[in-house]
Write a protein that holds these residues in place. Structure first.
Motif, PDB file in Angstrom:
ATOM      1  N   TYR A 299     -46.583 -81.382   0.149  1.00 50.22           N
ATOM      2  CA  TYR A 299     -45.746 -82.366  -0.532  1.00 50.22           C
ATOM      3  C   TYR A 299     -46.134 -83.775  -0.122  1.00 50.22           C
ATOM      4  O   TYR A 299     -46.376 -84.015   1.046  1.00 50.22           O
ATOM      5  CB  TYR A 299     -44.275 -82.099  -0.182  1.00 50.22           C
ATOM      6  N   PRO A 300     -46.196 -84.729  -1.013  1.00 45.73           N
ATOM      7  CA  PRO A 300     -46.197 -84.581  -2.466  1.00 45.73           C
ATOM      8  C   PRO A 300     -47.548 -84.079  -2.966  1.00 45.73           C
ATOM      9  O   PRO A 300     -48.567 -84.266  -2.314  1.00 45.73           O
ATOM     10  CB  PRO A 300     -45.911 -85.996  -2.961  1.00 45.73           C
ATOM     11  N   ASP A 301     -47.526 -83.456  -4.130  1.00 45.24           N
ATOM     12  CA  ASP A 301     -48.693 -82.761  -4.663  1.00 45.24           C
ATOM     13  C   ASP A 301     -49.870 -83.661  -5.037  1.00 45.24           C
ATOM     14  O   ASP A 301     -51.011 -83.225  -5.011  1.00 45.24           O
ATOM     15  CB  ASP A 301     -48.310 -81.979  -5.927  1.00 45.24           C
TER      16      ASP A 301
ATOM     17  N   SER B 138     -37.553 -80.101 -13.471  1.00 49.05           N
ATOM     18  CA  SER B 138     -37.278 -81.206 -12.552  1.00 49.05           C
ATOM     19  C   SER B 138     -36.290 -80.808 -11.461  1.00 49.05           C
ATOM     20  O   SER B 138     -36.395 -81.277 -10.325  1.00 49.05           O
ATOM     21  CB  SER B 138     -36.766 -82.435 -13.312  1.00 49.05           C
ATOM     22  N   SER B 139     -35.362 -79.925 -11.763  1.00 48.90           N
ATOM     23  CA  SER B 139     -34.365 -79.496 -10.771  1.00 48.90           C
ATOM     24  C   SER B 139     -34.993 -78.714  -9.619  1.00 48.90           C
ATOM     25  O   SER B 139     -34.382 -78.601  -8.551  1.00 48.90           O
ATOM     26  CB  SER B 139     -33.269 -78.667 -11.432  1.00 48.90           C
ATOM     27  N   ASN B 140     -36.204 -78.200  -9.800  1.00 46.70           N
ATOM     28  CA  ASN B 140     -36.893 -77.510  -8.699  1.00 46.70           C
ATOM     29  C   ASN B 140     -37.149 -78.452  -7.527  1.00 46.70           C
ATOM     30  O   ASN B 140     -37.201 -78.017  -6.373  1.00 46.70           O
ATOM     31  CB  ASN B 140     -38.215 -76.905  -9.158  1.00 46.70           C
ATOM     32  N   PHE B 141     -37.301 -79.732  -7.814  1.00 47.59           N
ATOM     33  CA  PHE B 141     -37.503 -80.730  -6.759  1.00 47.59           C
ATOM     34  C   PHE B 141     -36.347 -80.674  -5.762  1.00 47.59           C
ATOM     35  O   PHE B 141     -36.547 -80.632  -4.553  1.00 47.59           O
ATOM     36  CB  PHE B 141     -37.599 -82.126  -7.387  1.00 47.59           C
ATOM     37  N   LYS B 142     -35.128 -80.654  -6.290  1.00 51.48           N
ATOM     38  CA  LYS B 142     -33.931 -80.595  -5.442  1.00 51.48           C
ATOM     39  C   LYS B 142     -33.835 -79.241  -4.754  1.00 51.48           C
ATOM     40  O   LYS B 142     -33.545 -79.169  -3.550  1.00 51.48           O
ATOM     41  CB  LYS B 142     -32.694 -80.845  -6.303  1.00 51.48           C
ATOM     42  N   GLU B 143     -34.104 -78.158  -5.486  1.00 51.10           N
ATOM     43  CA  GLU B 143     -34.027 -76.807  -4.925  1.00 51.10           C
ATOM     44  C   GLU B 143     -35.011 -76.616  -3.773  1.00 51.10           C
ATOM     45  O   GLU B 143     -34.737 -75.884  -2.835  1.00 51.10           O
ATOM     46  CB  GLU B 143     -34.282 -75.768  -6.013  1.00 51.10           C
ATOM     47  N   HIS B 144     -36.154 -77.285  -3.845  1.00 51.17           N
ATOM     48  CA  HIS B 144     -37.165 -77.171  -2.796  1.00 51.17           C
ATOM     49  C   HIS B 144     -36.858 -78.069  -1.596  1.00 51.17           C
ATOM     50  O   HIS B 144     -37.573 -78.015  -0.595  1.00 51.17           O
ATOM     51  CB  HIS B 144     -38.559 -77.506  -3.343  1.00 51.17           C
ATOM     52  N   GLY B 145     -35.828 -78.909  -1.704  1.00 50.49           N
ATOM     53  CA  GLY B 145     -35.421 -79.762  -0.593  1.00 50.49           C
ATOM     54  C   GLY B 145     -36.374 -80.894  -0.275  1.00 50.49           C
ATOM     55  O   GLY B 145     -36.453 -81.339   0.865  1.00 50.49           O
TER      56      GLY B 145
END
Length: 96
Positions: free
Chosen positions: A26-28, A53-60
């Motif tokens: 991170y970041p990619d 986009s919500s995966n960003f939050k889920e991945h912390g």
């Protein structure tokens, strides 16, 4: 997510980006974005690729270490980062 990376790589020039590095951490992505074509001015940006986009939050992920989320589908309404949703852009790009 890998499809998003591949698609962004194919169209990044049309979107005004030059990719400098793709990483597994991170970041990619580290890239330059053209901010003024007439004076050829660029800014450095850090990009995180996600399918949604919500995966960003889920991945912390820490939003202070990223400038832009590039995703296929933008489904995180409360997101305070810039989001580029490829699904909505793809049909507006010139076909070559």
């Amino acid at each position: 997510e890998q499809g998003v990376v591949f698609l962004f790589g194919m169209i990044c020039l049309e979107l005004g980006f030059i990719v400098e590095a793709i990483k597994s951490a991170y970041p990619d992505c580290e890239a330059k974005r053209r901010i003024d074509k007439s004076s050829d001015q660029w800014e450095r940006v850090k990009i995180e690729f996600e399918y949604r986009s919500s995966n960003f939050k889920e991945h912390g992920h820490n939003s202070k270490e990223c400038d832009i989320i590039v995703c296929w589908m933008h489904d995180w309404k409360e997101c305070h980062l810039e989001v580029i949703e490829l699904k909505s852009l793809i049909n507006s790009l010139p076909i070559k």
